[in-house]
Design a protein around this motif. Structure first.
Motif, mmCIF file in Angstrom:
data_model
loop_
_atom_site.group_PDB
_atom_site.id
_atom_site.type_symbol
_atom_site.label_atom_id
_atom_site.label_comp_id
_atom_site.label_asym_id
_atom_site.label_seq_id
_atom_site.Cartn_x
_atom_site.Cartn_y
_atom_site.Cartn_z
ATOM 1 N N ARG A 149 0.883 -1.262 -0.055
ATOM 2 C CA ARG A 149 -0.075 -0.119 -0.101
ATOM 3 C C ARG A 149 1.026 1.140 -0.029
ATOM 4 O O ARG A 149 1.823 1.184 0.759
ATOM 5 C CB ARG A 149 -0.785 0.016 1.188
ATOM 6 N N PRO A 150 0.776 2.206 -1.002
ATOM 7 C CA PRO A 150 1.494 3.273 -0.789
ATOM 8 C C PRO A 150 1.596 4.086 0.379
ATOM 9 O O PRO A 150 2.462 4.817 0.692
ATOM 10 C CB PRO A 150 0.732 4.443 -1.808
ATOM 11 N N THR A 151 0.603 4.296 1.361
ATOM 12 C CA THR A 151 0.669 4.929 2.488
ATOM 13 C C THR A 151 1.293 3.832 3.821
ATOM 14 O O THR A 151 1.754 4.497 4.817
ATOM 15 C CB THR A 151 -0.765 4.915 2.880
ATOM 16 N N PHE A 152 1.956 2.691 3.294
ATOM 17 C CA PHE A 152 2.628 2.111 4.497
ATOM 18 C C PHE A 152 3.801 2.912 4.927
ATOM 19 O O PHE A 152 4.362 2.818 5.892
ATOM 20 C CB PHE A 152 2.940 0.520 3.950
ATOM 21 N N GLY A 153 4.338 3.594 4.026
ATOM 22 C CA GLY A 153 5.670 4.384 4.239
ATOM 23 C C GLY A 153 5.222 5.618 5.404
ATOM 24 O O GLY A 153 6.283 5.571 6.215
ATOM 25 N N PHE A 154 4.052 5.910 5.691
ATOM 26 C CA PHE A 154 3.917 6.391 6.763
ATOM 27 C C PHE A 154 3.966 5.807 8.005
ATOM 28 O O PHE A 154 4.467 6.396 8.996
ATOM 29 C CB PHE A 154 2.690 7.210 6.667
ATOM 30 N N LEU A 155 3.527 4.562 7.949
ATOM 31 C CA LEU A 155 3.444 3.654 9.164
ATOM 32 C C LEU A 155 5.027 3.296 9.639
ATOM 33 O O LEU A 155 5.324 3.581 10.602
ATOM 34 C CB LEU A 155 2.799 2.362 9.054
ATOM 35 N N ALA A 156 5.878 3.239 8.588
ATOM 36 C CA ALA A 156 7.251 2.771 8.639
ATOM 37 C C ALA A 156 7.839 3.999 9.100
ATOM 38 O O ALA A 156 8.871 3.978 9.864
ATOM 39 C CB ALA A 156 7.839 2.332 7.453
ATOM 40 N N GLY A 157 7.430 5.354 8.749
ATOM 41 C CA GLY A 157 8.080 6.517 9.230
ATOM 42 C C GLY A 157 8.015 7.003 10.753
ATOM 43 O O GLY A 157 8.824 7.608 11.140
ATOM 44 N N PHE A 158 7.197 6.118 11.404
ATOM 45 C CA PHE A 158 7.044 6.395 12.642
ATOM 46 C C PHE A 158 8.300 5.846 13.263
ATOM 47 O O PHE A 158 8.479 6.316 14.671
ATOM 48 C CB PHE A 158 5.779 5.453 13.367
ATOM 49 N N VAL A 159 9.001 4.993 12.975
ATOM 50 C CA VAL A 159 10.142 4.421 13.592
ATOM 51 C C VAL A 159 11.248 5.266 13.513
ATOM 52 O O VAL A 159 11.650 5.881 14.710
ATOM 53 C CB VAL A 159 10.802 3.200 12.864
ATOM 54 N N PRO A 160 11.630 6.138 12.619
ATOM 55 C CA PRO A 160 12.445 7.267 12.673
ATOM 56 C C PRO A 160 12.192 8.190 13.232
ATOM 57 O O PRO A 160 12.925 8.998 13.883
ATOM 58 C CB PRO A 160 12.859 7.661 11.061
ATOM 59 N N ALA A 161 10.693 8.561 13.388
ATOM 60 C CA ALA A 161 10.232 9.783 14.216
ATOM 61 C C ALA A 161 10.610 9.604 15.682
ATOM 62 O O ALA A 161 10.921 10.374 16.109
ATOM 63 C CB ALA A 161 8.759 9.800 13.862
ATOM 64 N N ALA A 162 10.367 8.281 16.009
ATOM 65 C CA ALA A 162 10.480 8.045 17.498
ATOM 66 C C ALA A 162 11.859 8.282 17.870
ATOM 67 O O ALA A 162 12.251 8.577 18.772
ATOM 68 C CB ALA A 162 9.913 6.948 17.886
ATOM 69 N N TRP A 163 12.643 7.553 17.035
ATOM 70 C CA TRP A 163 14.018 7.407 17.204
ATOM 71 C C TRP A 163 14.594 8.870 17.429
ATOM 72 O O TRP A 163 15.394 9.088 18.249
ATOM 73 C CB TRP A 163 14.717 6.645 16.292
ATOM 74 N N LEU A 164 14.274 9.515 16.434
ATOM 75 C CA LEU A 164 14.977 11.003 16.034
ATOM 76 C C LEU A 164 14.572 11.797 17.348
ATOM 77 O O LEU A 164 15.026 12.617 17.964
ATOM 78 C CB LEU A 164 14.589 11.664 14.768
ATOM 79 N N ALA A 165 12.951 11.819 17.847
ATOM 80 C CA ALA A 165 12.585 12.501 18.705
ATOM 81 C C ALA A 165 13.137 12.240 20.031
ATOM 82 O O ALA A 165 13.561 13.064 20.854
ATOM 83 C CB ALA A 165 10.983 12.445 18.913
ATOM 84 N N GLY A 166 13.532 10.805 20.353
ATOM 85 C CA GLY A 166 14.207 10.654 21.597
ATOM 86 C C GLY A 166 15.622 11.015 21.410
ATOM 87 O O GLY A 166 16.240 11.325 22.572
ATOM 88 N N LYS A 167 16.408 11.000 20.480
ATOM 89 C CA LYS A 167 17.728 11.108 20.295
ATOM 90 C C LYS A 167 18.084 12.576 20.577
ATOM 91 O O LYS A 167 19.023 13.244 21.133
ATOM 92 C CB LYS A 167 18.298 10.461 19.223
ATOM 93 N N ILE A 168 17.329 13.695 19.661
ATOM 94 C CA ILE A 168 17.593 15.042 19.661
ATOM 95 C C ILE A 168 16.873 15.441 21.303
ATOM 96 O O ILE A 168 17.684 16.231 21.926
ATOM 97 C CB ILE A 168 16.802 15.547 18.694
ATOM 98 N N SER A 169 15.897 15.015 21.812
ATOM 99 C CA SER A 169 15.342 15.651 22.983
ATOM 100 C C SER A 169 16.273 15.388 24.187
ATOM 101 O O SER A 169 16.477 16.310 25.088
ATOM 102 C CB SER A 169 14.071 15.121 23.428
ATOM 103 N N ARG A 170 17.157 14.211 24.208
ATOM 104 C CA ARG A 170 18.092 13.988 25.122
ATOM 105 C C ARG A 170 19.269 15.097 25.195
ATOM 106 O O ARG A 170 19.935 15.024 25.903
ATOM 107 C CB ARG A 170 18.507 12.650 24.938
ATOM 108 N N ALA A 171 19.337 15.525 23.861
ATOM 109 C CA ALA A 171 20.770 16.437 23.894
ATOM 110 C C ALA A 171 20.438 17.840 24.575
ATOM 111 O O ALA A 171 21.292 18.480 24.855
ATOM 112 C CB ALA A 171 20.954 16.736 22.261
#
Length: 193
Positions: A92-114
């Motif tokens: 499904r073309p929209t699956f990329g948005f679901l997969a995009g939650f992984v880098p979103a969570a990772w980046l939010a966690g990584k950047i906020s700790r700085a």
């Protein structure tokens, strides 16, 4: 010469927190507004809110693990995605948005700790950057799958209108709310870990 890698297993509390956030992300899929755009309907949901919150509260690794658990459950066939579940969701073309939650969570966690000196500002910046990575992953996946896998041609302009302009303002508000709520909840989650 052998190199040894150390792996650390998750504690029971960390596992429970990951499961909790996976369940919250799944619940966020059902709190939605359907956008009847062509060629594929889009859904404005609370999933980005809970994905970012997972990264901000649990950190980059556990936030991404939470999203990974959610994706694994959905791809196994449990209907936890906004339009169902199962391995066919990968095309499904929209699956990329679901997969995009992984880098979103990772980046939010990584950047906020700085940002220890101005935690709220850093959390907001981390949320917005995480949200942008989510959109980037989703839009590129949408374009590639639509044009090259299922032969339903779309232009970048169509992708931008359908996949960004219709939902980005609402997701920006959700990103800021996730950052503010994370600042309030960090002491409680810290005690639980």
């Amino acid at each position: 010469m052998k190199t040894m890698t150390r792996t650390r297993s998750l504690s029971v509390r960390e596992t429970a927190l990951c499961g909790l956030f996976a369940a919250l992300i799944a619940a966020g899929a059902f709190i939605r507004i359907d956008l009847p755009v062509q060629p594929f309907p889009m859904h404005f949901t609370l999933q980005i809110f809970f994905s970012l919150l997972a990264g901000l509260l649990l950190g980059p690794k556990l936030g991404a693990v939470s999203v990974g658990i959610y994706l694994a459950v959905g791809l196994m066939g449990v209907p936890v995605f906004a339009a169902g579940g199962g391995p066919a969701y990968l095309i499904r073309p929209t699956f990329g948005f679901l997969a995009g939650f992984v880098p979103a969570a990772w980046l939010a966690g990584k950047i906020s700790r700085a940002g220890r000196s101005h935690p709220l500002r850093w959390s907001i910046a981390a949320s917005v950057i995480g949200m942008m990575s989510y959109y980037l992953a989703g839009m590129v996946y949408f374009y590639v799958v639509s044009n090259y896998l299922i032969s339903m041609p779309v232009t970048w302009w169509m992708v931008a209108v359908n996949c960004f302009f219709l939902t980005a303002a609402g997701d920006l508000v959700l990103s800021i709310l996730a950052a503010v709520l994370a600042q309030r909840l960090k002491p409680a989650v810290g005690q639980m870990r």
